[in-house]
Design an enzyme around this catalytic site. Structure first.
Site, PDB file in Angstrom:
ATOM      1  N   CYS A 167       0.699  -1.560  -0.045  1.00 52.50           N
ATOM      2  CA  CYS A 167       0.158   0.755   0.207  1.00 52.50           C
ATOM      3  C   CYS A 167       0.540   1.681  -0.081  1.00 52.50           C
ATOM      4  CB  CYS A 167      -0.762   0.001   0.971  1.00 52.50           C
ATOM      5  SG  CYS A 167      -2.582  -1.379   0.956  1.00 52.50           S
ATOM      6  N   ASN A 168       1.823   1.150   0.273  1.00 48.98           N
ATOM      7  CA  ASN A 168       3.049   2.538   0.131  1.00 48.98           C
ATOM      8  C   ASN A 168       3.571   2.564  -1.096  1.00 48.98           C
ATOM      9  OD1 ASN A 168       6.691   1.974   0.849  1.00 48.98           O
ATOM     10  ND2 ASN A 168       5.182   0.300   0.649  1.00 48.98           N
TER      11      ASN A 168
END
EC number: 2.3.1.74
Length: 344
Positions: A167-168
């Site tokens: 997700c980063n």
């Protein structure tokens, strides 16, 4: 083949001044979508798990609290019926998943890339760099190579493939694109994040209940941006300026959010402490990031917070005292598409 030439004087000559800018944005989602309110019925039926009544009701509660209205998915009932090994919890199915993902991920990425290129309005031959990111499948030649072929990019385009960044990755890819653009005069960097979360789809497990969150949260989608410096007046329109980019890690938290590639696909574990860990640390990191610019009023800035889940959005908003409209874009994405991992 990669070629590296070192010339310190030439390097200084070509280094440009000024920040990188986002010159175009494109997004894409699959046509197929699921209604979050009826998804528990579909999920437990297609996985032959309707006898797990308690589990089904728990999943329904999770879906109802998610504030997700719908999610777009490559997964269809027809696909799952053709591949029943995708519907159990731990049956070996990596080959099946890979065969689907190596095709679908670049295709979905192409849709977003073409929209960005159209908005940019310049010939595709002016793209100098391609950065592709996905947590969906692993292959060589990679999805970057496949996308370059689909788009008809020059064989001399500088490509970089990033797998399994989670997700980063969306923010990380912007940071990388900024560095590339600011160190390559005249460079135009096409960044594409494409996610097809087939790898995390599987039937329920009585022992691994946190896995229900993955079945409720993730959607499929892709996003693309074109990044460059010194936009040409009348030919390019900058949308955003990438003034600064940084990354930090909260120490001793690696056990709280884990995904592992196994024969059964991509396993998922997320502890209930994740929203609290984020909110306990977010303001300290914001202070470090914005202090050099004299910014301390969090309502004075434009927000794009990754829609990791409704608990994260709610707690960050409360912790920082944000006005409701500040996270509206993130909430809208979560509601209409779910968590798209790197693509949002």
């Amino acid at each position: 083949m990669s070629t590296i030439l070192t010339n310190t004087w030439t390097r200084r000559e070509k280094r440009i001044e000024g920040h990188a800018k986002i010159l175009a944005i494109g997004t894409a989602i699959p046509a197929n979508w699921v209604d979050q309110t009826t998804y528990p019925d579909f999920y437990f039926r297609i996985t032959n798990s309707e006898h797990l009544l308690e589990h089904k009701e728990k999943f329904r509660r999770i879906c109802n609290k998610s504030k997700i209205r719908k999610r777009h998915l490559v997964i269809t009932e027809e696909l799952l019926k053709k591949n029943p090994n995708l519907c159990t919890y731990n049956e070996a199915s990596l080959n099946t998943r890979q065969d689907i993902l190596v095709s679908e991920v670049p295709k979905l990425g192409k849709e977003a890339a073409m929209k960005a290129i159209k908005e940019w309005g310049r010939p595709i031959s002016e793209i100098t760099h391609l950065v592709f990111c996905t947590s969906s499948g692993v292959d060589m030649p990679g999805a970057d190579f496949q996308l370059a072929k689909l788009l008809g990019l020059s064989s001399s385009v500088n490509r970089l493939m990033m797998y399994q960044q989670g997700c980063n990755a969306g923010a990380a890819m912007l940071r990388l694109a900024k560095d590339l653009a600011e160190n390559n005069k005249g460079g135009r960097v096409l960044v594409v994040c494409s996610e097809v979360m087939l790898n995390v789809f599987r039937g329920p497990s009585l022992e691994q209940e946190d896995y229900l969150l993955a079945q409720c949260l993730f959607g499929d989608g892709s996003a693309a941006v074109i990044v460059g410096t010194e936009p040409r007046p009348g030919l390019e329109t900058p949308l955003f300026e990438l003034v600064s980019a940084a990354q930090t890690t909260i120490p001793d938290t690696d056990s709280h959010l884990k995904l592992h590639l196994r024969e059964m696909g991509l396993t998922f574990h997320c502890s209930k402490a994740v929203p609290s860990l984020i909110t306990q640390n977010v303001e300290d990191y914001l202070v470090k990031a914005f202090e050099p610019f004299g910014i301390s009023d969090w309502n004075s800035i434009f927000w794009i917070l990754h829609p990791g889940g409704i608990a994260i959005l709610d707690r960050v908003e409360e912790k920082l005292g944000l006005e409701p409209e500040k996270l509206r874009a993130s909430r809208d994405v979560l509601s209409e598409s779910g968590n798209l991992t790197s693509a949002c």
